[in-house]
Design a protein around this motif. Structure first.
Motif, PDB file in Angstrom:
ATOM      1  N   TRP A  96      14.499 -37.881 -33.067  1.00 17.66           N
ATOM      2  CA  TRP A  96      14.447 -39.168 -33.751  1.00 17.66           C
ATOM      3  C   TRP A  96      13.059 -39.268 -34.357  1.00 17.66           C
ATOM      4  CZ3 TRP A  96      18.409 -42.147 -34.866  1.00 17.66           C
ATOM      5  CH2 TRP A  96      19.543 -42.134 -34.057  1.00 17.66           C
ATOM      6  N   LEU A  97      12.985 -39.453 -35.670  1.00 16.13           N
ATOM      7  CA  LEU A  97      11.701 -39.547 -36.358  1.00 16.13           C
ATOM      8  C   LEU A  97      11.733 -40.764 -37.271  1.00 16.13           C
ATOM      9  CD1 LEU A  97       8.985 -38.049 -36.811  1.00 16.13           C
ATOM     10  CD2 LEU A  97      10.069 -36.920 -38.739  1.00 16.13           C
ATOM     11  N   LYS A  98      10.923 -41.744 -36.936  1.00 12.04           N
ATOM     12  CA  LYS A  98      10.856 -43.005 -37.678  1.00 12.04           C
ATOM     13  C   LYS A  98      12.245 -43.601 -37.901  1.00 12.04           C
ATOM     14  CE  LYS A  98       6.447 -42.203 -39.843  1.00 12.04           C
ATOM     15  NZ  LYS A  98       5.621 -42.339 -41.012  1.00 12.04           N
ATOM     16  N   GLY A  99      13.043 -43.615 -36.826  1.00 12.87           N
ATOM     17  CA  GLY A  99      14.358 -44.247 -36.862  1.00 12.87           C
ATOM     18  C   GLY A  99      15.468 -43.397 -37.449  1.00 12.87           C
ATOM     19  N   GLN A 100      15.178 -42.178 -37.877  1.00  6.21           N
ATOM     20  CA  GLN A 100      16.204 -41.292 -38.432  1.00  6.21           C
ATOM     21  C   GLN A 100      16.374 -40.094 -37.515  1.00  6.21           C
ATOM     22  OE1 GLN A 100      14.427 -40.695 -42.383  1.00  6.21           O
ATOM     23  NE2 GLN A 100      16.180 -41.806 -43.210  1.00  6.21           N
ATOM     24  N   TYR A 101      17.613 -39.615 -37.411  1.00  8.12           N
ATOM     25  CA  TYR A 101      17.915 -38.510 -36.506  1.00  8.12           C
ATOM     26  C   TYR A 101      18.027 -37.198 -37.288  1.00  8.12           C
ATOM     27  CZ  TYR A 101      20.158 -35.698 -32.936  1.00  8.12           C
ATOM     28  OH  TYR A 101      20.441 -34.705 -32.036  1.00  8.12           O
ATOM     29  N   PRO A 150       9.002 -39.054 -25.658  1.00 11.07           N
ATOM     30  CA  PRO A 150       8.604 -40.017 -26.684  1.00 11.07           C
ATOM     31  C   PRO A 150       7.178 -39.790 -27.170  1.00 11.07           C
ATOM     32  CG  PRO A 150       8.457 -41.029 -24.525  1.00 11.07           C
ATOM     33  CD  PRO A 150       8.969 -39.628 -24.311  1.00 11.07           C
ATOM     34  N   VAL A 151       6.971 -40.065 -28.450  1.00 16.11           N
ATOM     35  CA  VAL A 151       5.628 -40.085 -29.039  1.00 16.11           C
ATOM     36  C   VAL A 151       5.495 -41.468 -29.671  1.00 16.11           C
ATOM     37  CG1 VAL A 151       4.060 -39.068 -30.716  1.00 16.11           C
ATOM     38  CG2 VAL A 151       5.673 -37.603 -29.489  1.00 16.11           C
ATOM     39  N   HIS A 152       4.643 -42.286 -29.068  1.00 22.20           N
ATOM     40  CA  HIS A 152       4.543 -43.681 -29.498  1.00 22.20           C
ATOM     41  C   HIS A 152       4.101 -43.807 -30.957  1.00 22.20           C
ATOM     42  CE1 HIS A 152       4.369 -47.962 -28.977  1.00 22.20           C
ATOM     43  NE2 HIS A 152       3.104 -47.995 -29.358  1.00 22.20           N
ATOM     44  N   ARG A 153       3.031 -43.144 -31.326  1.00 24.24           N
ATOM     45  CA  ARG A 153       2.500 -43.202 -32.685  1.00 24.24           C
ATOM     46  C   ARG A 153       2.307 -41.801 -33.237  1.00 24.24           C
ATOM     47  NH1 ARG A 153       3.786 -47.614 -34.311  1.00 24.24           N
ATOM     48  NH2 ARG A 153       2.903 -49.456 -33.405  1.00 24.24           N
ATOM     49  N   GLN A 212      23.087 -44.054 -25.654  1.00 29.06           N
ATOM     50  CA  GLN A 212      22.832 -44.883 -24.492  1.00 29.06           C
ATOM     51  C   GLN A 212      21.736 -45.896 -24.777  1.00 29.06           C
ATOM     52  OE1 GLN A 212      21.711 -41.938 -21.660  1.00 29.06           O
ATOM     53  NE2 GLN A 212      23.796 -41.209 -21.328  1.00 29.06           N
ATOM     54  N   LEU A 213      21.702 -46.924 -23.944  1.00 30.10           N
ATOM     55  CA  LEU A 213      20.693 -47.971 -24.080  1.00 30.10           C
ATOM     56  C   LEU A 213      19.288 -47.388 -23.985  1.00 30.10           C
ATOM     57  CD1 LEU A 213      20.078 -50.958 -24.357  1.00 30.10           C
ATOM     58  CD2 LEU A 213      20.234 -51.149 -21.877  1.00 30.10           C
ATOM     59  N   LYS A 214      19.100 -46.408 -23.085  1.00 23.31           N
ATOM     60  CA  LYS A 214      17.784 -45.780 -22.930  1.00 23.31           C
ATOM     61  C   LYS A 214      17.356 -45.109 -24.232  1.00 23.31           C
ATOM     62  CE  LYS A 214      15.310 -42.272 -20.350  1.00 23.31           C
ATOM     63  NZ  LYS A 214      15.382 -41.160 -19.428  1.00 23.31           N
ATOM     64  N   GLU A 215      18.274 -44.385 -24.877  1.00 20.48           N
ATOM     65  CA  GLU A 215      17.956 -43.706 -26.134  1.00 20.48           C
ATOM     66  C   GLU A 215      17.655 -44.719 -27.243  1.00 20.48           C
ATOM     67  OE1 GLU A 215      19.955 -40.513 -29.246  1.00 20.48           O
ATOM     68  OE2 GLU A 215      20.835 -40.742 -27.259  1.00 20.48           O
ATOM     69  N   GLN A 216      18.413 -45.800 -27.308  1.00 18.87           N
ATOM     70  CA  GLN A 216      18.163 -46.848 -28.304  1.00 18.87           C
ATOM     71  C   GLN A 216      16.787 -47.462 -28.111  1.00 18.87           C
ATOM     72  OE1 GLN A 216      21.397 -49.614 -27.867  1.00 18.87           O
ATOM     73  NE2 GLN A 216      22.894 -48.234 -28.774  1.00 18.87           N
ATOM     74  N   LYS A 217      16.437 -47.724 -26.869  1.00 20.13           N
ATOM     75  CA  LYS A 217      15.141 -48.322 -26.559  1.00 20.13           C
ATOM     76  C   LYS A 217      13.998 -47.378 -26.940  1.00 20.13           C
ATOM     77  CE  LYS A 217      13.269 -51.091 -22.821  1.00 20.13           C
ATOM     78  NZ  LYS A 217      13.419 -51.493 -21.419  1.00 20.13           N
ATOM     79  N   LEU A 218      14.133 -46.094 -26.575  1.00 25.53           N
ATOM     80  CA  LEU A 218      13.112 -45.105 -26.926  1.00 25.53           C
ATOM     81  C   LEU A 218      12.952 -45.000 -28.438  1.00 25.53           C
ATOM     82  CD1 LEU A 218      13.825 -42.201 -24.412  1.00 25.53           C
ATOM     83  CD2 LEU A 218      11.737 -43.553 -24.578  1.00 25.53           C
ATOM     84  N   LYS A 219      14.062 -44.997 -29.160  1.00 26.14           N
ATOM     85  CA  LYS A 219      14.044 -44.871 -30.621  1.00 26.14           C
ATOM     86  C   LYS A 219      13.326 -46.044 -31.283  1.00 26.14           C
ATOM     87  CE  LYS A 219      17.291 -46.004 -33.703  1.00 26.14           C
ATOM     88  NZ  LYS A 219      18.544 -46.175 -34.360  1.00 26.14           N
ATOM     89  N   GLU A 273       7.688 -43.852 -32.557  1.00 27.58           N
ATOM     90  CA  GLU A 273       7.875 -43.307 -33.905  1.00 27.58           C
ATOM     91  C   GLU A 273       8.596 -41.969 -33.885  1.00 27.58           C
ATOM     92  OE1 GLU A 273       4.166 -43.326 -36.047  1.00 27.58           O
ATOM     93  OE2 GLU A 273       4.311 -45.471 -36.406  1.00 27.58           O
ATOM     94  N   ALA A 274       8.517 -41.248 -32.766  1.00 30.21           N
ATOM     95  CA  ALA A 274       9.226 -39.976 -32.626  1.00 30.21           C
ATOM     96  C   ALA A 274       9.716 -39.835 -31.190  1.00 30.21           C
ATOM     97  CB  ALA A 274       8.312 -38.806 -32.983  1.00 30.21           C
ATOM     98  N   VAL A 275      10.910 -39.257 -31.056  1.00 24.04           N
ATOM     99  CA  VAL A 275      11.463 -38.946 -29.739  1.00 24.04           C
ATOM    100  C   VAL A 275      12.118 -37.577 -29.846  1.00 24.04           C
ATOM    101  CG1 VAL A 275      13.061 -39.616 -27.907  1.00 24.04           C
ATOM    102  CG2 VAL A 275      11.926 -41.388 -29.256  1.00 24.04           C
ATOM    103  N   PHE A 276      11.669 -36.648 -29.013  1.00 21.03           N
ATOM    104  CA  PHE A 276      12.249 -35.313 -28.983  1.00 21.03           C
ATOM    105  C   PHE A 276      13.324 -35.303 -27.898  1.00 21.03           C
ATOM    106  CE2 PHE A 276       7.581 -34.037 -29.819  1.00 21.03           C
ATOM    107  CZ  PHE A 276       7.676 -34.446 -31.140  1.00 21.03           C
ATOM    108  N   LEU A 277      14.547 -34.952 -28.263  1.00 15.19           N
ATOM    109  CA  LEU A 277      15.648 -34.883 -27.311  1.00 15.19           C
ATOM    110  C   LEU A 277      15.796 -33.426 -26.870  1.00 15.19           C
ATOM    111  CD1 LEU A 277      18.138 -37.234 -29.169  1.00 15.19           C
ATOM    112  CD2 LEU A 277      16.510 -37.812 -27.375  1.00 15.19           C
ATOM    113  N   LEU A 278      15.423 -33.162 -25.631  1.00 15.18           N
ATOM    114  CA  LEU A 278      15.346 -31.797 -25.113  1.00 15.18           C
ATOM    115  C   LEU A 278      16.258 -31.622 -23.907  1.00 15.18           C
ATOM    116  CD1 LEU A 278      11.443 -31.552 -25.043  1.00 15.18           C
ATOM    117  CD2 LEU A 278      12.942 -30.732 -26.851  1.00 15.18           C
TER     118      LEU A 278
END
Length: 171
Positions: free
Chosen positions: A76-81, A158-161, A132-139, A143-148
Motif C-alpha cells: 500500500w503506497l499513499k492509499g493505492q495498492y 508500516p512506514v508512517h512517513r 481486514q480492519l487492521k489492514e484498513q487502519k494501517l493503510k 503512507e506505506a505498508v509492506f504486506l509480507l
C-alpha cells in the motif's frame, strides 16, 4: 541481595535480546524529478513548473533479522495498492544527492549492519480494497505498508512517513 541483583540482570538481558530480534523494519523514500526548463505561459512569460511530466521515484526497503524466510504479497503506497517483488541487496544503500552539480554527495538510505535488507520494487497498480480492519487502519495511518509473509506468517510493515530526498534534475 546477590540473588535479586543477578535475577534482575538476567531479566534485563532477556528483555534487551528479545527487543532486538524479530520485527521487520521498513524504509521508504521518494524523489521528484524536476524538468530543467519551465513551460511557456500562453500570454508570454514563464510560469513556475506547471505540471511535472515525471512521476515520483520511490525507494522502498525492508530489513529483517538473518534467517528470516521472507516473501511479499503487495504494497500500500499513499492509499493505492501495488503488486510488488523484492531482491536482497547489500548495505549500506547510498544514492547521489544531485545528478547535475555534485555527484559526490550521497544520502544513506539504509545503514550497514541493518540485518538482511531487501529492496522492494513496485509492479502494477491493482484495484484492491483493504480487507481486514487492521489492514484498513494501517493503510489510512501510514503512507506505506509492506504486506509480507515472515516465516510463513502474514506480517505488515508500516512506514508512517515517506522521507523526501533532494529532487533530481531532468537533463
Amino acid at each position: 541481595m546477590k540473588y535479586t541483583f543477578l535475577t534482575t540482570l538476567g531479566i534485563l538481558l532477556i528483555i534487551h535480546l528479545s527487543a532486538q530480534v524479530t520485527r521487520p523494519e521498513g524504509f521508504a523514500y521518494s524523489r521528484k524529478t524536476i524538468p530543467g526548463i519551465a513551460d511557456e505561459h500562453p500570454e508570454g512569460g514563464k510560469t513556475a513548473q506547471n505540471k511535472n511530466p515525471f512521476p515520483d521515484s520511490f525507494y522502498l526497503f525492508v530489513s529483517v533479522p538473518s534467517g528470516t524466510n521472507l516473501s511479499i504479497s503487495g504494497v500500500w503506497l499513499k492509499g493505492q495498492y501495488f503488486s510488488a517483488n523484492m531482491q536482497q541487496i547489500h548495505t549500506p544503500v547510498l544514492v547521489t544527492q544531485d545528478n547535475v552539480f555534485s555527484k559526490s554527495i550521497e544520502d544513506t538510505l539504509v545503514k550497514a549492519g541493518s540485518g538482511v535488507v531487501y529492496q522492494i520494487f513496485l509492479d502494477t497498480l491493482q484495484s484492491k480494497i483493504a480487507g481486514q480492519l487492521k489492514e484498513q487502519k494501517l493503510k489510512t495511518q501510514n503512507e506505506a505498508v509492506f504486506l509480507l509473509n515472515c516465516n510463513g506468517t502474514p506480517c505488515s510493515v508500516p512506514v508512517h512517513r515517506i522521507k523526501t530526498l533532494h529532487p533530481y534534475s531532468a537533463m
